[in-house]
Design a protein around this motif. Sequence first.
Motif, PDB file in Angstrom:
ATOM      1  N   GLY A 150       0.808  -1.211   0.000  1.00 30.23           N
ATOM      2  CA  GLY A 150       0.000   0.000   0.000  1.00 30.23           C
ATOM      3  C   GLY A 150       0.841   1.260   0.000  1.00 30.23           C
ATOM      4  N   ALA A 151       1.988   1.202   0.682  1.00 29.68           N
ATOM      5  CA  ALA A 151       2.850   2.381   0.762  1.00 29.68           C
ATOM      6  C   ALA A 151       3.394   2.768  -0.602  1.00 29.68           C
ATOM      7  N   ILE A 152       3.683   1.788  -1.439  1.00 31.22           N
ATOM      8  CA  ILE A 152       4.172   2.072  -2.790  1.00 31.22           C
ATOM      9  C   ILE A 152       3.139   2.902  -3.551  1.00 31.22           C
ATOM     10  N   THR A 153       1.880   2.516  -3.406  1.00 31.64           N
ATOM     11  CA  THR A 153       0.802   3.229  -4.108  1.00 31.64           C
ATOM     12  C   THR A 153       0.608   4.634  -3.552  1.00 31.64           C
ATOM     13  N   LEU A 154       0.471   4.749  -2.232  1.00 28.06           N
ATOM     14  CA  LEU A 154       0.168   6.052  -1.634  1.00 28.06           C
ATOM     15  C   LEU A 154       1.325   7.032  -1.718  1.00 28.06           C
ATOM     16  N   ASN A 155       2.555   6.501  -1.693  1.00 27.54           N
ATOM     17  CA  ASN A 155       3.719   7.387  -1.773  1.00 27.54           C
ATOM     18  C   ASN A 155       4.197   7.583  -3.211  1.00 27.54           C
ATOM     19  N   LYS A 156       3.438   7.001  -4.155  1.00 25.05           N
ATOM     20  CA  LYS A 156       3.805   7.087  -5.571  1.00 25.05           C
ATOM     21  C   LYS A 156       5.275   6.717  -5.769  1.00 25.05           C
ATOM     22  N   SER A 157       5.670   5.648  -5.102  1.00 24.75           N
ATOM     23  CA  SER A 157       7.058   5.189  -5.157  1.00 24.75           C
ATOM     24  C   SER A 157       7.335   4.462  -6.471  1.00 24.75           C
ATOM     25  N   PRO A 158       8.522   4.653  -7.032  1.00 30.16           N
ATOM     26  CA  PRO A 158       8.880   3.948  -8.260  1.00 30.16           C
ATOM     27  C   PRO A 158       9.256   2.484  -8.023  1.00 30.16           C
ATOM     28  N   ILE A 159       9.268   2.059  -6.761  1.00 26.44           N
ATOM     29  CA  ILE A 159       9.620   0.673  -6.439  1.00 26.44           C
ATOM     30  C   ILE A 159       8.654  -0.287  -7.114  1.00 26.44           C
ATOM     31  N   ASP A 160       9.187  -1.307  -7.764  1.00 27.06           N
ATOM     32  CA  ASP A 160       8.393  -2.359  -8.397  1.00 27.06           C
ATOM     33  C   ASP A 160       8.774  -3.685  -7.745  1.00 27.06           C
ATOM     34  N   LEU A 161       7.903  -4.209  -6.887  1.00 22.22           N
ATOM     35  CA  LEU A 161       8.214  -5.419  -6.145  1.00 22.22           C
ATOM     36  C   LEU A 161       8.506  -6.607  -7.050  1.00 22.22           C
ATOM     37  N   SER A 162       7.932  -6.616  -8.249  1.00 19.99           N
ATOM     38  CA  SER A 162       8.136  -7.747  -9.153  1.00 19.99           C
ATOM     39  C   SER A 162       9.570  -7.822  -9.676  1.00 19.99           C
ATOM     40  N   GLN A 163      10.343  -6.737  -9.504  1.00 25.46           N
ATOM     41  CA  GLN A 163      11.727  -6.746  -9.957  1.00 25.46           C
ATOM     42  C   GLN A 163      12.655  -7.475  -8.990  1.00 25.46           C
ATOM     43  N   PHE A 164      12.247  -7.558  -7.717  1.00 23.49           N
ATOM     44  CA  PHE A 164      13.072  -8.231  -6.727  1.00 23.49           C
ATOM     45  C   PHE A 164      12.850  -9.739  -6.814  1.00 23.49           C
ATOM     46  N   LYS A 165      13.738 -10.496  -6.175  1.00 25.77           N
ATOM     47  CA  LYS A 165      13.651 -11.955  -6.224  1.00 25.77           C
ATOM     48  C   LYS A 165      12.894 -12.474  -4.993  1.00 25.77           C
ATOM     49  N   PRO A 166      11.721 -13.071  -5.183  1.00 28.28           N
ATOM     50  CA  PRO A 166      10.960 -13.587  -4.035  1.00 28.28           C
ATOM     51  C   PRO A 166      11.661 -14.779  -3.400  1.00 28.28           C
ATOM     52  N   VAL A 167      11.872 -14.704  -2.097  1.00 27.98           N
ATOM     53  CA  VAL A 167      12.545 -15.793  -1.377  1.00 27.98           C
ATOM     54  C   VAL A 167      11.554 -16.545  -0.493  1.00 27.98           C
ATOM     55  N   ALA A 168      10.995 -15.872   0.515  1.00 30.42           N
ATOM     56  CA  ALA A 168      10.103 -16.592   1.423  1.00 30.42           C
ATOM     57  C   ALA A 168       9.175 -15.660   2.182  1.00 30.42           C
ATOM     58  N   ARG A 169       7.924 -16.063   2.287  1.00 28.18           N
ATOM     59  CA  ARG A 169       6.969 -15.418   3.197  1.00 28.18           C
ATOM     60  C   ARG A 169       7.077 -16.169   4.520  1.00 28.18           C
ATOM     61  N   LEU A 170       7.222 -15.443   5.621  1.00 28.37           N
ATOM     62  CA  LEU A 170       7.516 -16.079   6.898  1.00 28.37           C
ATOM     63  C   LEU A 170       6.359 -16.080   7.887  1.00 28.37           C
ATOM     64  N   THR A 171       5.748 -14.929   8.090  1.00 27.16           N
ATOM     65  CA  THR A 171       4.786 -14.816   9.191  1.00 27.16           C
ATOM     66  C   THR A 171       3.539 -14.033   8.787  1.00 27.16           C
ATOM     67  N   ALA A 172       2.525 -14.222   9.578  1.00 28.04           N
ATOM     68  CA  ALA A 172       1.348 -13.354   9.519  1.00 28.04           C
ATOM     69  C   ALA A 172       1.082 -12.895  10.951  1.00 28.04           C
ATOM     70  N   GLU A 173       0.781 -11.630  11.093  1.00 24.71           N
ATOM     71  CA  GLU A 173       0.458 -11.108  12.421  1.00 24.71           C
ATOM     72  C   GLU A 173      -0.832 -10.320  12.328  1.00 24.71           C
ATOM     73  N   TYR A 174      -1.785 -10.705  13.157  1.00 25.42           N
ATOM     74  CA  TYR A 174      -3.063  -9.998  13.169  1.00 25.42           C
ATOM     75  C   TYR A 174      -2.941  -8.722  13.985  1.00 25.42           C
ATOM     76  N   LEU A 175      -3.904  -7.863  13.796  1.00 25.06           N
ATOM     77  CA  LEU A 175      -3.850  -6.534  14.387  1.00 25.06           C
ATOM     78  C   LEU A 175      -4.803  -6.407  15.562  1.00 25.06           C
ATOM     79  N   VAL A 176      -4.490  -5.467  16.433  1.00 23.77           N
ATOM     80  CA  VAL A 176      -5.377  -5.164  17.562  1.00 23.77           C
ATOM     81  C   VAL A 176      -5.587  -3.659  17.637  1.00 23.77           C
ATOM     82  N   LEU A 177      -6.745  -3.270  18.150  1.00 24.24           N
ATOM     83  CA  LEU A 177      -7.025  -1.862  18.428  1.00 24.24           C
ATOM     84  C   LEU A 177      -7.019  -1.685  19.936  1.00 24.24           C
ATOM     85  N   ALA A 178      -6.282  -0.685  20.403  1.00 25.11           N
ATOM     86  CA  ALA A 178      -6.139  -0.482  21.847  1.00 25.11           C
ATOM     87  C   ALA A 178      -6.376   0.970  22.221  1.00 25.11           C
TER      88      ALA A 178
END
Length: 318
Positions: free
Chosen positions: A95-123
Amino acid sequence: MKISGFLKTFAAMAVLCAGAAQAKVSVMLPANPGGGWDSTGRQAFQALNQAGIYTGTVNFSNRGGAGGTIGLAEFQRSQKGKADALAVFGAITVGAITLNKSPIDLSQFKPVARLTAEYLVLAVKADSPHKTLGDFVKALKANPGATPVGGGSAGGVDHIALALLAQSAGVPVPSLNYIPQAGGADTVIGIVNGTLQAGISGISEFQQFAQEGRIRILGVTTAERLKALADVPTFKESGFDVEIANWRGILGSIDMPEANRQEWIERFTKLSESDAWKAVLEKQGWDPYFLAGDAFGEFIQSESGRINQILKDAGLSK
Protein backbone atom coordinates in the motif's frame (compact mmCIF):
# COMPACT_ATOMS: atom_id res chain seq x y z
CA MET A 1 53.19 -34.29 -0.50
CA LYS A 2 51.78 -37.64 0.52
CA ILE A 3 48.34 -38.61 -0.73
CA SER A 4 46.89 -38.60 2.79
CA GLY A 5 48.33 -35.17 3.46
CA PHE A 6 46.99 -33.85 0.17
CA LEU A 7 43.53 -35.19 0.96
CA LYS A 8 43.55 -33.55 4.37
CA THR A 9 44.63 -30.25 2.85
CA PHE A 10 41.97 -30.53 0.15
CA ALA A 11 39.30 -31.31 2.74
CA ALA A 12 40.35 -28.34 4.83
CA MET A 13 40.21 -26.07 1.79
CA ALA A 14 36.74 -27.38 0.97
CA VAL A 15 35.54 -26.56 4.47
CA LEU A 16 37.02 -23.07 4.22
CA CYS A 17 35.39 -22.51 0.84
CA ALA A 18 32.05 -23.72 2.16
CA GLY A 19 32.38 -21.35 5.10
CA ALA A 20 33.30 -18.50 2.79
CA ALA A 21 30.25 -19.21 0.66
CA GLN A 22 28.02 -18.36 3.58
CA ALA A 23 30.37 -15.98 5.36
CA LYS A 24 28.43 -12.76 4.89
CA VAL A 25 24.95 -11.54 3.99
CA SER A 26 23.54 -8.01 3.96
CA VAL A 27 19.99 -7.61 5.27
CA MET A 28 17.95 -4.45 4.82
CA LEU A 29 15.40 -3.78 7.56
CA PRO A 30 13.35 -0.91 6.04
CA ALA A 31 12.09 0.39 9.39
CA ASN A 32 13.34 1.84 12.65
CA PRO A 33 14.83 -0.51 15.27
CA GLY A 34 12.30 -2.31 17.44
CA GLY A 35 9.46 -2.58 14.95
CA GLY A 36 7.92 -5.64 13.32
CA TRP A 37 10.23 -5.78 10.30
CA ASP A 38 13.29 -5.22 12.48
CA SER A 39 12.23 -8.02 14.83
CA THR A 40 11.35 -10.38 11.97
CA GLY A 41 14.76 -10.01 10.31
CA ARG A 42 16.86 -10.22 13.45
CA GLN A 43 14.85 -13.06 15.01
CA ALA A 44 14.89 -15.06 11.77
CA PHE A 45 18.67 -14.87 11.44
CA GLN A 46 19.18 -15.63 15.11
CA ALA A 47 17.05 -18.76 14.65
CA LEU A 48 18.95 -19.66 11.46
CA ASN A 49 22.13 -19.49 13.50
CA GLN A 50 20.74 -21.47 16.43
CA ALA A 51 19.51 -24.19 14.10
CA GLY A 52 22.89 -24.34 12.35
CA ILE A 53 21.29 -23.49 9.01
CA TYR A 54 23.25 -20.28 8.43
CA THR A 55 26.08 -19.38 10.78
CA GLY A 56 27.86 -16.72 8.74
CA THR A 57 28.09 -12.99 9.35
CA VAL A 58 24.97 -10.86 8.98
CA ASN A 59 25.16 -7.13 8.37
CA PHE A 60 21.83 -5.47 9.23
CA SER A 61 20.88 -2.01 8.00
CA ASN A 62 17.88 -0.04 9.33
CA ARG A 63 16.33 2.58 7.08
CA GLY A 64 12.81 3.57 8.09
CA GLY A 65 10.19 5.76 6.49
CA ALA A 66 7.32 5.76 3.99
CA GLY A 67 6.16 2.22 4.68
CA GLY A 68 9.47 0.63 3.79
CA THR A 69 9.79 2.27 0.38
CA ILE A 70 12.78 4.41 1.41
CA GLY A 71 14.65 1.39 2.71
CA LEU A 72 13.81 -0.71 -0.35
CA ALA A 73 14.92 2.08 -2.67
CA GLU A 74 18.26 2.22 -0.83
CA PHE A 75 18.44 -1.58 -0.95
CA GLN A 76 17.92 -1.50 -4.70
CA ARG A 77 20.72 1.03 -5.18
CA SER A 78 23.29 -0.16 -2.65
CA GLN A 79 23.01 -3.92 -3.16
CA LYS A 80 23.30 -3.89 -6.94
CA GLY A 81 25.64 -6.66 -8.05
CA LYS A 82 25.82 -8.37 -4.64
CA ALA A 83 25.01 -12.06 -4.67
CA ASP A 84 23.79 -12.36 -1.07
CA ALA A 85 21.63 -9.36 -0.21
CA LEU A 86 18.18 -9.70 1.33
CA ALA A 87 15.46 -7.35 2.54
CA VAL A 88 12.53 -7.78 4.91
CA PHE A 89 9.20 -6.37 3.72
CA GLY A 90 5.49 -7.07 3.99
CA ALA A 91 1.90 -6.11 3.35
CA ILE A 92 2.57 -2.55 4.51
CA THR A 93 4.97 -2.05 1.62
CA VAL A 94 2.33 -2.82 -1.00
CA GLY A 95 0.00 0.00 0.00
CA ALA A 96 2.85 2.38 0.76
CA ILE A 97 4.17 2.07 -2.79
CA THR A 98 0.80 3.23 -4.11
CA LEU A 99 0.17 6.05 -1.63
CA ASN A 100 3.72 7.39 -1.77
CA LYS A 101 3.81 7.09 -5.57
CA SER A 102 7.06 5.19 -5.16
CA PRO A 103 8.88 3.95 -8.26
CA ILE A 104 9.62 0.67 -6.44
CA ASP A 105 8.39 -2.36 -8.40
CA LEU A 106 8.21 -5.42 -6.14
CA SER A 107 8.14 -7.75 -9.15
CA GLN A 108 11.73 -6.75 -9.96
CA PHE A 109 13.07 -8.23 -6.73
CA LYS A 110 13.65 -11.96 -6.22
CA PRO A 111 10.96 -13.59 -4.03
CA VAL A 112 12.55 -15.79 -1.38
CA ALA A 113 10.10 -16.59 1.42
CA ARG A 114 6.97 -15.42 3.20
CA LEU A 115 7.52 -16.08 6.90
CA THR A 116 4.79 -14.82 9.19
CA ALA A 117 1.35 -13.35 9.52
CA GLU A 118 0.46 -11.11 12.42
CA TYR A 119 -3.06 -10.00 13.17
CA LEU A 120 -3.85 -6.53 14.39
CA VAL A 121 -5.38 -5.16 17.56
CA LEU A 122 -7.02 -1.86 18.43
CA ALA A 123 -6.14 -0.48 21.85
CA VAL A 124 -7.00 2.50 24.03
CA LYS A 125 -5.59 3.93 27.25
CA ALA A 126 -6.10 1.67 30.26
CA ASP A 127 -8.52 4.12 31.90
CA SER A 128 -10.29 5.11 28.68
CA PRO A 129 -14.08 5.45 28.87
CA HIS A 130 -14.24 3.16 25.83
CA LYS A 131 -14.67 -0.27 27.39
CA THR A 132 -15.53 -2.10 24.19
CA LEU A 133 -14.83 -1.78 20.49
CA GLY A 134 -18.46 -0.74 20.10
CA ASP A 135 -17.91 2.15 22.53
CA PHE A 136 -14.93 3.34 20.56
CA VAL A 137 -16.77 3.13 17.23
CA LYS A 138 -19.63 5.23 18.67
CA ALA A 139 -17.13 7.98 19.49
CA LEU A 140 -15.51 7.60 16.09
CA LYS A 141 -18.86 7.88 14.37
CA ALA A 142 -19.94 10.89 16.43
CA ASN A 143 -16.81 12.91 15.68
CA PRO A 144 -14.14 11.24 13.53
CA GLY A 145 -11.91 14.31 13.44
CA ALA A 146 -11.77 14.50 17.23
CA THR A 147 -10.88 10.81 17.51
CA PRO A 148 -7.25 10.57 16.39
CA VAL A 149 -6.01 7.03 15.82
CA GLY A 150 -2.35 6.11 15.49
CA GLY A 151 -0.75 3.29 13.60
CA GLY A 152 1.87 2.44 11.01
CA SER A 153 2.54 4.10 7.69
CA ALA A 154 -0.25 5.66 5.65
CA GLY A 155 -1.74 3.01 3.43
CA GLY A 156 -0.34 0.17 5.53
CA VAL A 157 -2.39 -2.62 7.09
CA ASP A 158 -3.04 -0.58 10.26
CA HIS A 159 -4.52 2.23 8.18
CA ILE A 160 -6.45 -0.23 6.01
CA ALA A 161 -7.84 -1.98 9.10
CA LEU A 162 -9.15 1.33 10.47
CA ALA A 163 -10.65 2.17 7.07
CA LEU A 164 -12.39 -1.20 6.93
CA LEU A 165 -13.70 -0.71 10.48
CA ALA A 166 -15.02 2.72 9.52
CA GLN A 167 -16.68 1.33 6.38
CA SER A 168 -18.32 -1.43 8.39
CA ALA A 169 -19.63 1.12 10.90
CA GLY A 170 -20.82 3.62 8.29
CA VAL A 171 -18.14 6.20 9.07
CA PRO A 172 -16.85 8.13 6.01
CA VAL A 173 -13.23 7.03 5.52
CA PRO A 174 -12.01 10.49 4.33
CA SER A 175 -13.15 11.96 7.66
CA LEU A 176 -10.87 9.72 9.72
CA ASN A 177 -8.07 11.34 11.70
CA TYR A 178 -5.37 8.74 11.15
CA ILE A 179 -1.88 9.72 12.35
CA PRO A 180 1.04 7.53 11.17
CA GLN A 181 3.62 6.72 13.84
CA ALA A 182 7.28 5.70 13.59
CA GLY A 183 6.62 2.43 15.41
CA GLY A 184 4.43 0.54 17.84
CA ALA A 185 6.15 2.05 20.89
CA ASP A 186 5.43 5.56 19.59
CA THR A 187 1.77 4.63 19.14
CA VAL A 188 1.59 3.43 22.75
CA ILE A 189 3.17 6.67 23.98
CA GLY A 190 0.54 8.64 22.05
CA ILE A 191 -2.26 6.55 23.55
CA VAL A 192 -0.93 6.92 27.09
CA ASN A 193 -0.29 10.67 26.91
CA GLY A 194 -3.65 11.34 25.29
CA THR A 195 -2.57 12.65 21.89
CA LEU A 196 -4.20 9.54 20.41
CA GLN A 197 -7.62 8.22 21.36
CA ALA A 198 -6.64 4.75 20.10
CA GLY A 199 -3.98 2.89 18.19
CA ILE A 200 -3.83 -0.03 15.80
CA SER A 201 -0.80 -2.28 15.53
CA GLY A 202 0.38 -5.87 15.46
CA ILE A 203 -0.27 -8.06 18.48
CA SER A 204 3.44 -8.38 19.33
CA GLU A 205 3.89 -4.60 19.47
CA PHE A 206 0.97 -4.02 21.88
CA GLN A 207 0.69 -7.18 23.96
CA GLN A 208 3.49 -6.34 26.41
CA PHE A 209 2.09 -2.87 27.10
CA ALA A 210 -1.36 -4.36 27.66
CA GLN A 211 0.10 -6.87 30.15
CA GLU A 212 1.79 -3.98 31.95
CA GLY A 213 -1.60 -2.25 32.28
CA ARG A 214 -0.67 0.79 30.18
CA ILE A 215 -3.24 0.15 27.44
CA ARG A 216 -6.39 -1.94 26.99
CA ILE A 217 -6.96 -4.00 23.85
CA LEU A 218 -10.54 -3.80 22.57
CA GLY A 219 -10.50 -6.04 19.51
CA VAL A 220 -8.42 -8.28 17.27
CA THR A 221 -8.72 -8.74 13.49
CA THR A 222 -8.68 -12.56 13.54
CA ALA A 223 -11.53 -14.82 12.43
CA GLU A 224 -11.63 -16.44 15.89
CA ARG A 225 -10.37 -15.48 19.33
CA LEU A 226 -6.73 -16.15 20.09
CA LYS A 227 -5.55 -18.20 23.05
CA ALA A 228 -3.06 -15.48 23.92
CA LEU A 229 -5.89 -12.91 23.99
CA ALA A 230 -8.74 -15.09 25.20
CA ASP A 231 -10.60 -12.15 26.76
CA VAL A 232 -10.40 -9.98 23.65
CA PRO A 233 -13.26 -10.30 21.13
CA THR A 234 -12.68 -10.24 17.40
CA PHE A 235 -13.87 -7.31 15.33
CA LYS A 236 -16.48 -9.63 13.85
CA GLU A 237 -17.76 -10.65 17.30
CA SER A 238 -18.19 -6.96 18.04
CA GLY A 239 -20.33 -6.54 14.94
CA PHE A 240 -17.77 -5.26 12.43
CA ASP A 241 -16.93 -7.37 9.39
CA VAL A 242 -13.16 -6.91 9.41
CA GLU A 243 -10.50 -9.62 9.13
CA ILE A 244 -6.99 -8.69 8.06
CA ALA A 245 -3.40 -9.73 8.78
CA ASN A 246 0.02 -8.21 8.29
CA TRP A 247 2.31 -10.69 6.53
CA ARG A 248 6.08 -10.36 6.38
CA GLY A 249 8.68 -11.97 4.17
CA ILE A 250 12.09 -11.87 2.52
CA LEU A 251 13.14 -10.51 -0.87
CA GLY A 252 16.44 -11.02 -2.68
CA SER A 253 18.14 -8.17 -4.52
CA ILE A 254 17.13 -7.48 -8.10
CA ASP A 255 20.16 -9.15 -9.65
CA MET A 256 20.63 -11.97 -7.13
CA PRO A 257 21.89 -15.03 -9.04
CA GLU A 258 19.34 -17.84 -9.25
CA ALA A 259 21.70 -20.28 -7.54
CA ASN A 260 21.96 -17.97 -4.53
CA ARG A 261 18.19 -17.45 -4.44
CA GLN A 262 17.60 -21.19 -4.41
CA GLU A 263 20.13 -21.55 -1.59
CA TRP A 264 18.26 -18.98 0.51
CA ILE A 265 14.91 -20.57 -0.33
CA GLU A 266 16.30 -23.87 0.97
CA ARG A 267 17.64 -22.21 4.12
CA PHE A 268 14.36 -20.49 4.94
CA THR A 269 12.44 -23.68 4.19
CA LYS A 270 14.59 -25.48 6.76
CA LEU A 271 14.07 -22.55 9.14
CA SER A 272 10.28 -22.87 8.86
CA GLU A 273 10.56 -26.49 10.02
CA SER A 274 13.02 -25.85 12.86
CA ASP A 275 12.29 -25.86 16.58
CA ALA A 276 14.26 -22.61 16.93
CA TRP A 277 11.85 -20.78 14.61
CA LYS A 278 8.76 -22.36 16.15
CA ALA A 279 9.93 -21.03 19.52
CA VAL A 280 10.29 -17.53 18.02
CA LEU A 281 6.78 -17.66 16.56
CA GLU A 282 5.30 -18.67 19.91
CA LYS A 283 7.23 -16.03 21.84
CA GLN A 284 6.39 -13.22 19.42
CA GLY A 285 2.77 -14.20 18.87
CA TRP A 286 3.31 -14.58 15.12
CA ASP A 287 1.39 -17.08 13.04
CA PRO A 288 3.41 -19.31 10.67
CA TYR A 289 2.63 -18.28 7.11
CA PHE A 290 5.38 -19.91 5.08
CA LEU A 291 5.51 -19.80 1.31
CA ALA A 292 8.67 -19.90 -0.79
CA GLY A 293 10.09 -19.07 -4.19
CA ASP A 294 7.93 -18.54 -7.25
CA ALA A 295 4.73 -19.34 -5.32
CA PHE A 296 5.58 -16.44 -3.03
CA GLY A 297 6.14 -14.25 -6.09
CA GLU A 298 2.64 -15.11 -7.34
CA PHE A 299 1.25 -14.28 -3.90
CA ILE A 300 2.95 -10.86 -3.94
CA GLN A 301 1.36 -10.10 -7.30
CA SER A 302 -2.08 -11.21 -6.12
CA GLU A 303 -1.77 -9.35 -2.81
CA SER A 304 -0.73 -6.16 -4.60
CA GLY A 305 -3.95 -6.23 -6.58
CA ARG A 306 -6.08 -7.00 -3.50
CA ILE A 307 -4.57 -4.31 -1.26
CA ASN A 308 -4.69 -1.65 -3.96
CA GLN A 309 -8.35 -2.44 -4.56
CA ILE A 310 -9.05 -2.05 -0.82
CA LEU A 311 -7.29 1.33 -0.88
CA LYS A 312 -9.46 2.45 -3.79
CA ASP A 313 -12.67 1.14 -2.22
CA ALA A 314 -11.83 2.92 1.01
CA GLY A 315 -11.15 6.18 -0.80
CA LEU A 316 -7.48 6.20 0.21
CA SER A 317 -6.20 6.15 -3.38
CA LYS A 318 -7.53 6.83 -6.85
